[in-house]
Write an enzyme that holds these catalytic residues in place. Structure first.
Site, PDB file in Angstrom:
ATOM      1  N   SER A   1     -10.726  -0.043   3.089  1.00 42.04           N
ATOM      2  CA  SER A   1      -9.994  -0.196   4.353  1.00 42.04           C
ATOM      3  C   SER A   1      -9.536   1.176   4.830  1.00 42.04           C
ATOM      4  O   SER A   1      -8.856   1.883   4.084  1.00 42.04           O
ATOM      5  CB  SER A   1      -8.754  -1.066   4.153  1.00 42.04           C
ATOM      6  OG  SER A   1      -9.096  -2.322   3.652  1.00 42.04           O
TER       7      SER A   1
ATOM      8  N   ARG B   1       0.823  -1.225   0.000  1.00 48.19           N
ATOM      9  CA  ARG B   1       0.000   0.000   0.000  1.00 48.19           C
ATOM     10  C   ARG B   1       0.857   1.276   0.000  1.00 48.19           C
ATOM     11  O   ARG B   1       0.513   2.279   0.637  1.00 48.19           O
ATOM     12  CB  ARG B   1      -0.920   0.032   1.230  1.00 48.19           C
ATOM     13  CG  ARG B   1      -2.029  -0.974   1.207  1.00 48.19           C
ATOM     14  CD  ARG B   1      -3.002  -0.724   0.073  1.00 48.19           C
ATOM     15  NE  ARG B   1      -4.212  -1.500   0.237  1.00 48.19           N
ATOM     16  CZ  ARG B   1      -4.350  -2.764  -0.158  1.00 48.19           C
ATOM     17  NH1 ARG B   1      -3.355  -3.386  -0.753  1.00 48.19           N
ATOM     18  NH2 ARG B   1      -5.498  -3.403   0.034  1.00 48.19           N
TER      19      ARG B   1
ATOM     20  N   GLU C   1      -4.820   4.214   5.950  1.00 48.90           N
ATOM     21  CA  GLU C   1      -4.547   3.966   4.524  1.00 48.90           C
ATOM     22  C   GLU C   1      -5.102   5.128   3.707  1.00 48.90           C
ATOM     23  O   GLU C   1      -4.580   5.495   2.665  1.00 48.90           O
ATOM     24  CB  GLU C   1      -5.217   2.651   4.104  1.00 48.90           C
ATOM     25  CG  GLU C   1      -4.818   2.243   2.705  1.00 48.90           C
ATOM     26  CD  GLU C   1      -5.735   1.231   2.077  1.00 48.90           C
ATOM     27  OE1 GLU C   1      -6.703   1.632   1.410  1.00 48.90           O
ATOM     28  OE2 GLU C   1      -5.482   0.039   2.252  1.00 48.90           O
TER      29      GLU C   1
HETATM   30  N1  EPU Z   1     -11.192 -10.185  10.151  1.00 48.47           N
HETATM   31  C1  EPU Z   1     -11.794 -10.013  11.375  1.00 48.47           C
HETATM   32  N2  EPU Z   1     -12.921  -9.211  11.422  1.00 48.47           N
HETATM   33  C2  EPU Z   1     -13.436  -8.617  10.338  1.00 48.47           C
HETATM   34  C3  EPU Z   1     -12.832  -8.821   9.088  1.00 48.47           C
HETATM   35  C4  EPU Z   1     -11.699  -9.594   9.008  1.00 48.47           C
HETATM   36  O1  EPU Z   1     -11.345 -10.547  12.376  1.00 48.47           O
HETATM   37  O2  EPU Z   1     -14.429  -7.876  10.487  1.00 48.47           O
HETATM   38  C5  EPU Z   1      -9.942 -10.978  10.094  1.00 48.47           C
HETATM   39  C6  EPU Z   1     -10.153 -12.408   9.658  1.00 48.47           C
HETATM   40  O3  EPU Z   1      -9.242 -13.198  10.389  1.00 48.47           O
HETATM   41  C7  EPU Z   1      -9.755 -12.413   8.198  1.00 48.47           C
HETATM   42  C8  EPU Z   1      -8.660 -11.380   8.185  1.00 48.47           C
HETATM   43  O4  EPU Z   1      -9.081 -10.391   9.135  1.00 48.47           O
HETATM   44  O5  EPU Z   1      -9.269 -13.665   7.788  1.00 48.47           O
HETATM   45  C9  EPU Z   1      -8.427 -10.726   6.831  1.00 48.47           C
HETATM   46  O6  EPU Z   1      -9.666 -10.189   6.351  1.00 48.47           O
HETATM   47  P1  EPU Z   1      -9.889  -9.868   4.788  1.00 48.47           P
HETATM   48  O7  EPU Z   1      -9.581 -11.065   3.952  1.00 48.47           O
HETATM   49  O8  EPU Z   1     -11.246  -9.250   4.642  1.00 48.47           O
HETATM   50  O9  EPU Z   1      -8.755  -8.839   4.448  1.00 48.47           O
HETATM   51  P2  EPU Z   1      -8.217  -7.503   5.179  1.00 48.47           P
HETATM   52  O10 EPU Z   1      -6.816  -7.768   5.617  1.00 48.47           O
HETATM   53  O11 EPU Z   1      -9.152  -6.991   6.193  1.00 48.47           O
HETATM   54  C10 EPU Z   1      -7.141  -6.623   2.960  1.00 48.47           C
HETATM   55  C11 EPU Z   1      -7.084  -5.348   2.200  1.00 48.47           C
HETATM   56  C12 EPU Z   1      -8.373  -5.138   1.397  1.00 48.47           C
HETATM   57  C13 EPU Z   1      -8.513  -6.316   0.434  1.00 48.47           C
HETATM   58  C14 EPU Z   1      -8.539  -7.621   1.238  1.00 48.47           C
HETATM   59  C15 EPU Z   1      -8.541  -8.850   0.350  1.00 48.47           C
HETATM   60  C16 EPU Z   1      -5.653  -3.866   3.486  1.00 48.47           C
HETATM   61  C17 EPU Z   1      -5.576  -2.664   4.357  1.00 48.47           C
HETATM   62  N3  EPU Z   1      -6.884  -4.223   3.108  1.00 48.47           N
HETATM   63  O12 EPU Z   1      -8.180  -6.501   3.924  1.00 48.47           O
HETATM   64  O13 EPU Z   1      -8.226  -3.960   0.631  1.00 48.47           O
HETATM   65  O14 EPU Z   1      -9.704  -6.209  -0.343  1.00 48.47           O
HETATM   66  O15 EPU Z   1      -7.346  -7.703   2.065  1.00 48.47           O
HETATM   67  O16 EPU Z   1      -7.288  -8.998  -0.252  1.00 48.47           O
HETATM   68  O17 EPU Z   1      -4.620  -4.433   3.138  1.00 48.47           O
HETATM   69  C18 EPU Z   1      -8.623  -1.600   0.609  1.00 48.47           C
HETATM   70  O18 EPU Z   1      -7.406  -1.451   0.544  1.00 48.47           O
HETATM   71  O19 EPU Z   1      -9.405  -0.610   0.632  1.00 48.47           O
HETATM   72  C19 EPU Z   1      -9.183  -2.959   0.681  1.00 48.47           C
HETATM   73  C20 EPU Z   1     -10.495  -3.177   0.798  1.00 48.47           C
END
Ligand code: EPU
Length: 335
Positions: free
Chosen positions: A235, A163, A331
């Site tokens: 995010s 990012r 972010e």
């Molecule tokens: N989780 C929770 N609670 C929640 C949501 C998620 O505990 O409400 C935990 C779960 O363990 C889950 C983990 O967080 O397995 C990861 O969640 P998710 O796959 O939704 O991914 P994220 O790390 O929250 C990142 C990116 C997103 C991208 C997704 C999928 C960042 C800051 N965000 O989110 O990007 O779509 O992975 O690759 O790296 C964005 O940048 O705006 C964005 C949406």
């Protein structure tokens, strides 16, 4: 003579749907116009806006907002395996993904439905479901604000990271990206379905790029709010990196704490887990909420002010710091 619009609301131009005004406004449709405006208005403070999907406006702006809206996709070269295309910065990112899917060009299917413009994509090296922009990026063209010359900035010089890029760090405010050049794959494609939820969706099958994109769209629609219905900027925070020893310490108290390996000695922890664990998910704070399906997304419940969103973000940062000793970085660009 290029004429500015005056006292324009920026609400339609930011996906958070925050109501602020800009004193002057101009929609740029080609890079010559951009150069002319900047050279003739050196005394006016200006800001550049793309799709407005990664900004939080906290106040009215007394300067000039330049909306980058130049369009066009051009094929530069092709071989049996690859194709190189130059895309103007004002193209919508998801529409470009759809263009690639229609032409059967692979590489960005995992990045379907990310809001924003093509020109903004390199700034934070957009990424989702195991793929980052850097994997298809060749170079971009950008106007140097000091010399008013257009420069070609190669992938190596962009300093891409999670990012992040030079456009957000050491060269912040120095360049305006006018077009981006991508190297895409022709059939047969090398699909990437390593990300947990995609692996589970396809098990041992090898899907077409169109099927990967359809799966990504379905997952995103189930977790992430549609900005046209509920204002948001995806995010709000980055996933933090912590040292292995810090992670072990946390793991002793929170045995189910997830982690992902990162390129260096650190581990990436999902900020959504930390925020969720602290009980913020689904909560409402005046006009602002923490999304019920994804704790990393702050939402405008209707008439939120940018400062209200910022107050909630600070409250979350403080709670995460106190409980986990982790500093969450935003972010989203706070303006
Ligand atoms: N989780 C929770 N609670 C929640 C949501 C998620 O505990 O409400 C935990 C779960 O363990 C889950 C983990 O967080 O397995 C990861 O969640 P998710 O796959 O939704 O991914 P994220 O790390 O929250 C990142 C990116 C997103 C991208 C997704 C999928 C960042 C800051 N965000 O989110 O990007 O779509 O992975 O690759 O790296 C964005 O940048 O705006 C964005 C949406």
């Amino acid at each position: 003579m290029l004429k500015f619009e005056e006292n324009i609301s920026l609400k339609p131009y930011n996906t958070f749907g925050i109501e602020v005004k800009t004193k002057y406004f101009y929609k740029i449709t080609n890079s010559h116009e951009l150069k002319e405006i900047i050279s003739r208005n050196q005394n006016i403070h200006f800001r550049v806006l793309g799709g407005g999907s990664n900004v939080l406006f906290t106040d009215n702006f007394k300067g000039l907002t330049l909306l980058i809206a130049n369009k066009g996709i051009e094929v530069l070269e092709e071989s049996k395996e690859n194709i190189t295309v130059e895309v103007q910065a004002g193209e919508n990112w998801h529409e470009f993904v759809l263009w690639c899917l229609n032409h059967n060009y692979g590489g960005i299917e995992n990045l379907a439905l990310i809001p924003g413009s093509v020109g903004a994509a390199p700034i934070q090296n957009i990424g989702a479901y195991g793929v980052e922009l850097t994997s298809v990026f060749k170079y971009c063209k950008a106007l140097n604000k000091d010399t008013l010359e257009e420069e070609i900035i190669t992938k190596k010089d962009c300093g891409f990271d999670y990012r992040s890029s030079i456009f957000k760090t050491i060269k912040k405010g120095k360049y305006i990206i006018t077009s981006v050049c991508f190297k895409l794959q022709k059939f047969p494609h090398n699909v990437n379905i390593k990300y947990g939820v995609l692996k589970q969706t396809f098990l041992n099958r090898s899907p077409k790029i169109q099927q990967v994109a359809a799966a990504v769209i379905k997952i995103r629609q189930s977790k992430l709010p549609n900005p046209k219905i509920l204002g948001n900027s995806g995010s709000f925070f980055k996933n933090p990196l912590v040292s292995k020893s810090h992670y072990e310490l946390l793991k002793a108290s929170y045995p189910e704490l997830p982690s992902f390996s990162s390129s260096n000695e650190q581990l990436k922890i999902p900020a959504a887990y930390l925020i969720d664990h602290l009980g913020f998910k689904g909560t409402i704070h005046g006009g602002v909420g923490v999304h019920k399906n994804q704790a990393l997304v702050l939402v405008n419940l209707g008439t939120a002010k940018g400062k209200e969103v910022l107050d909630l973000a600070k409250k979350i940062q403080l709670a995460v710091k106190e409980t986990f000793n982790i500093s969450l970085e935003t972010e989203v660009n706070i303006l």
